[in-house]
Design a protein around this motif. Sequence first.
Motif, PDB file in Angstrom:
ATOM      1  N   VAL A  25       0.839  -1.202   0.000  1.00 44.60           N
ATOM      2  CA  VAL A  25       0.000   0.000   0.000  1.00 44.60           C
ATOM      3  C   VAL A  25       0.870   1.246   0.000  1.00 44.60           C
ATOM      4  O   VAL A  25       0.656   2.173  -0.783  1.00 44.60           O
ATOM      5  CB  VAL A  25      -0.967  -0.002   1.208  1.00 44.60           C
ATOM      6  N   LEU A  26       1.876   1.275   0.875  1.00 46.91           N
ATOM      7  CA  LEU A  26       2.759   2.446   0.945  1.00 46.91           C
ATOM      8  C   LEU A  26       3.537   2.633  -0.365  1.00 46.91           C
ATOM      9  O   LEU A  26       3.708   3.764  -0.829  1.00 46.91           O
ATOM     10  CB  LEU A  26       3.713   2.323   2.128  1.00 46.91           C
ATOM     11  N   SER A  27       3.971   1.517  -0.950  1.00 45.19           N
ATOM     12  CA  SER A  27       4.673   1.610  -2.239  1.00 45.19           C
ATOM     13  C   SER A  27       3.735   2.174  -3.307  1.00 45.19           C
ATOM     14  O   SER A  27       4.132   3.017  -4.116  1.00 45.19           O
ATOM     15  CB  SER A  27       5.172   0.241  -2.686  1.00 45.19           C
ATOM     16  N   SER A  28       2.496   1.703  -3.304  1.00 48.60           N
ATOM     17  CA  SER A  28       1.520   2.204  -4.278  1.00 48.60           C
ATOM     18  C   SER A  28       1.274   3.694  -4.077  1.00 48.60           C
ATOM     19  O   SER A  28       1.212   4.463  -5.039  1.00 48.60           O
ATOM     20  CB  SER A  28       0.191   1.448  -4.165  1.00 48.60           C
ATOM     21  N   TRP A  29       1.143   4.114  -2.813  1.00 45.70           N
ATOM     22  CA  TRP A  29       0.952   5.537  -2.520  1.00 45.70           C
ATOM     23  C   TRP A  29       2.156   6.344  -2.982  1.00 45.70           C
ATOM     24  O   TRP A  29       2.014   7.440  -3.533  1.00 45.70           O
ATOM     25  CB  TRP A  29       0.723   5.763  -1.025  1.00 45.70           C
ATOM     26  N   ALA A  33       1.964   9.214  -5.630  1.00 49.55           N
ATOM     27  CA  ALA A  33       2.426  10.559  -5.263  1.00 49.55           C
ATOM     28  C   ALA A  33       3.483  11.043  -6.251  1.00 49.55           C
ATOM     29  O   ALA A  33       3.480  12.212  -6.652  1.00 49.55           O
ATOM     30  CB  ALA A  33       2.977  10.555  -3.840  1.00 49.55           C
ATOM     31  N   GLY A  34       4.375  10.152  -6.647  1.00 46.85           N
ATOM     32  CA  GLY A  34       5.396  10.507  -7.642  1.00 46.85           C
ATOM     33  C   GLY A  34       4.774  10.888  -8.969  1.00 46.85           C
ATOM     34  O   GLY A  34       5.160  11.867  -9.602  1.00 46.85           O
ATOM     35  N   ARG A  35       3.787  10.109  -9.395  1.00 47.35           N
ATOM     36  CA  ARG A  35       3.082  10.411 -10.655  1.00 47.35           C
ATOM     37  C   ARG A  35       2.364  11.754 -10.562  1.00 47.35           C
ATOM     38  O   ARG A  35       2.416  12.560 -11.492  1.00 47.35           O
ATOM     39  CB  ARG A  35       2.072   9.317 -10.983  1.00 47.35           C
ATOM     40  N   ALA A  36       1.704  11.976  -9.438  1.00 47.58           N
ATOM     41  CA  ALA A  36       0.979  13.236  -9.252  1.00 47.58           C
ATOM     42  C   ALA A  36       1.953  14.412  -9.284  1.00 47.58           C
ATOM     43  O   ALA A  36       1.667  15.447  -9.900  1.00 47.58           O
ATOM     44  CB  ALA A  36       0.206  13.211  -7.931  1.00 47.58           C
ATOM     45  N   ARG A  37       3.095  14.251  -8.651  1.00 44.94           N
ATOM     46  CA  ARG A  37       4.105  15.325  -8.646  1.00 44.94           C
ATOM     47  C   ARG A  37       4.613  15.576 -10.066  1.00 44.94           C
ATOM     48  O   ARG A  37       4.713  16.723 -10.510  1.00 44.94           O
ATOM     49  CB  ARG A  37       5.265  14.957  -7.722  1.00 44.94           C
ATOM     50  N   ARG A  38       4.912  14.493 -10.807  1.00 42.65           N
ATOM     51  CA  ARG A  38       5.384  14.654 -12.193  1.00 42.65           C
ATOM     52  C   ARG A  38       4.316  15.296 -13.068  1.00 42.65           C
ATOM     53  O   ARG A  38       4.609  16.161 -13.894  1.00 42.65           O
ATOM     54  CB  ARG A  38       5.816  13.307 -12.770  1.00 42.65           C
ATOM     55  N   GLN A  39       3.066  14.884 -12.878  1.00 43.82           N
ATOM     56  CA  GLN A  39       1.978  15.485 -13.661  1.00 43.82           C
ATOM     57  C   GLN A  39       1.839  16.974 -13.343  1.00 43.82           C
ATOM     58  O   GLN A  39       1.644  17.788 -14.238  1.00 43.82           O
ATOM     59  CB  GLN A  39       0.658  14.765 -13.398  1.00 43.82           C
TER      60      GLN A  39
END
Length: 108
Positions: A25-29, A33-39
């Motif tokens: 779960v933490l890895s998925s988050w 979060a990384g994708r959201a930051r890149r977007q």
Amino acid sequence: RERKREGRREREREREATRDFLVMVLSSWAVLAGRARRQQEQQERVQMLLTLDERERQKKKERAEYTELLQEWEKEQQETVLLVRRLHEMERKEREHSAQIISEQSRC
């Protein structure tokens, strides 16, 4: 005693399963979060490029307007030069005509 060991083993397996689940779960988050930051960064870059593009379009528009005004001014300058030449030509003809009249009057 065997039951206790089995109970401990079962609790240990449950803890490992819970830990594995939490890690997943933490890895998925973290991935999300990384994708959201890149977007977000990409959106900011796109917005910046759009702003720069709009500024460039505005500059081109202003340059075109300036060029048009400059061409109009040059045309008016050429027309003014032609008018001044005509005026000088008319003044010259008037002087010649006046001189001719005076010459004819002095003959008489």
